[in-house]
Scaffold this motif. Structure first.
Motif, short mmCIF file in Angstrom:
data_model
loop_
_atom_site.label_atom_id
_atom_site.label_comp_id
_atom_site.label_asym_id
_atom_site.label_seq_id
_atom_site.Cartn_x
_atom_site.Cartn_y
_atom_site.Cartn_z
N GLN A 10 51.25 49.11 70.76
CA GLN A 10 50.81 50.17 69.85
C GLN A 10 50.47 49.59 68.46
O GLN A 10 49.45 49.92 67.85
CB GLN A 10 51.89 51.23 69.72
CG GLN A 10 51.88 52.26 70.84
CD GLN A 10 52.84 53.39 70.58
OE1 GLN A 10 53.93 53.18 70.02
NE2 GLN A 10 52.45 54.59 70.99
N LYS A 12 49.74 46.51 67.80
CA LYS A 12 48.56 45.64 67.91
C LYS A 12 47.28 46.46 67.95
O LYS A 12 46.30 46.17 67.25
CB LYS A 12 48.70 44.80 69.18
CG LYS A 12 47.60 43.75 69.33
CD LYS A 12 47.84 42.90 70.58
CE LYS A 12 46.75 41.87 70.71
NZ LYS A 12 46.95 41.02 71.93
N TYR A 13 47.27 47.53 68.80
CA TYR A 13 46.09 48.38 68.89
C TYR A 13 45.80 49.12 67.58
O TYR A 13 44.66 49.36 67.22
CB TYR A 13 46.25 49.38 70.03
CG TYR A 13 46.13 48.75 71.40
CD1 TYR A 13 45.17 47.76 71.64
CD2 TYR A 13 46.96 49.15 72.44
CE1 TYR A 13 45.07 47.19 72.89
CE2 TYR A 13 46.86 48.57 73.69
CZ TYR A 13 45.90 47.59 73.92
OH TYR A 13 45.79 47.01 75.16
N SER A 17 42.45 48.84 65.67
CA SER A 17 41.70 50.07 65.37
C SER A 17 41.38 50.17 63.89
O SER A 17 40.26 50.51 63.49
CB SER A 17 42.49 51.29 65.82
OG SER A 17 42.70 51.28 67.20
#
Length: 315
Positions: A10, A12-13, A17
């Motif tokens: 999460q 990392k994303y 993002s």
């Protein structure tokens, strides 16, 4: 353990993002900035023109709709500038006409008032009164000629005039009679070379045109001068010319000689009692007949005025 891995993913994303969103935002800003730049430049050009800078133009680059809009805007701006310059030239010409007209009125009116005041207030003899009245009549005659010339210009400009086929024989005879005395006084020879018998024109206007041109040519000549005029056929036009071997004009005088009240030789024209409207009237007559008038002149060699009038036309 699975929860820890999920939390790391999460995070990392989330970082990816946020980074992607930032890069995308920068890219979109750059695209919008690049897209809006021509519009901003066009807006600045409009503001400059609104402030009076009519030479301001939009940059033209690209082939998109904004570039096309810029090109069309520049064409519109050029047309506006041309119209404004035309209006300014016309306003300057009108102001110059008023100034020259006031100047032309000043001299005869001053003379008339001066002589009348002299007769009224001074103890003058009958001979002096007669002499003063003679001067007053001469100046009054000049004012009368001026008013007639202005009325002629107004008539040509405002009235509907019928065009008809006319014979040049009568006009030639009338010109010969009218100019005979002036030619004798100036010791000038007047000749006519004509190959055309009939043409389409307004007779009284054509007569006025020829009289003005020939009279100017005679006045330009000294003793033993020569003036020739003629009418001949040239393709689909009638050519009228008046040529003299007189004093001639400079290039600057040729450019301005058709202006109302233009004073080439002020002293001589004043002595001859001329109003300075002759060639201005000629120019209007030629324009009325959908023609063209060309003037070529050289100092101490003479002048030739050539008029081209269509053989048939509709007014």
């Amino acid at each position: 353990k699975l929860a820890q891995v999920w939390d790391k993913l999460q995070a990392k994303y989330l970082v990816i993002s946020i980074s992607f969103s930032f890069v995308l935002a920068v890219f979109l800003f750059w695209v919008l900035r690049r897209t809006m730049k021509p519009i901003d430049e066009l807006t600045q050009v409009v503001d400059h023109m609104a402030e009076g800078d009519l030479e301001s133009r939009a940059l033209e680059y690209g082939k998109d709709e904004i570039a096309i809009l810029g090109r069309h805007f520049n064409k519109m701006a050029e047309k506006i500038q041309e119209n404004v310059q035309l209006i300014q030239r016309e306003a300057d010409a009108k102001q110059e006409f008023v100034d020259n007209f006031a100047h032309e009125l000043k001299s005869p009116l001053t003379s008339i008032y001066g002589f009348a005041e002299y007769i009224q207030k001074a103890n003058v003899s009958e001979d002096e009164k007669i002499q003063c009245m003679s001067y007053i009549m001469e100046e009054s005659k000049l004012l009368l000629q001026l008013s007639y010339s202005l009325l002629d210009m107004a008539k040509i400009r405002n009235e509907e005039i019928d065009i008809e086929e006319i014979s040049l024989d009568d006009i030639e005879e009338q010109i010969k009679k009218r100019m005979e005395t002036l030619c004798q006084q100036r010791k000038v020879t007047l000749t006519c070379n004509r190959s055309v018998q009939n043409m389409y024109a307004k007779e009284d206007l054509l007569y006025s045109l020829l009289c003005n041109l020939i009279q100017n040519a005679i006045y330009a000549c000294e003793n033993d001068g020569a003036v020739s005029w003629g009418v001949d056929d040239e393709d689909d036009k009638i050519r009228i010319y008046v040529e003299d071997n007189g004093c001639g004009m400079t290039k600057e005088q040729v450019k301005r000689v058709t202006e109302p009240f233009f004073r080439g030789d002020k002293s001589r024209r004043r002595e001859e009692g001329r109003t300075g409207l002759g060639l201005a009237i000629c120019n209007q007559i030629v324009e009325y007949h959908n023609g063209q008038m060309n003037i070529k002149s050289e100092i101490n060699k003479g002048t030739i005025v050539t008029v081209f009038i269509p053989k048939k036309f509709t007014v």
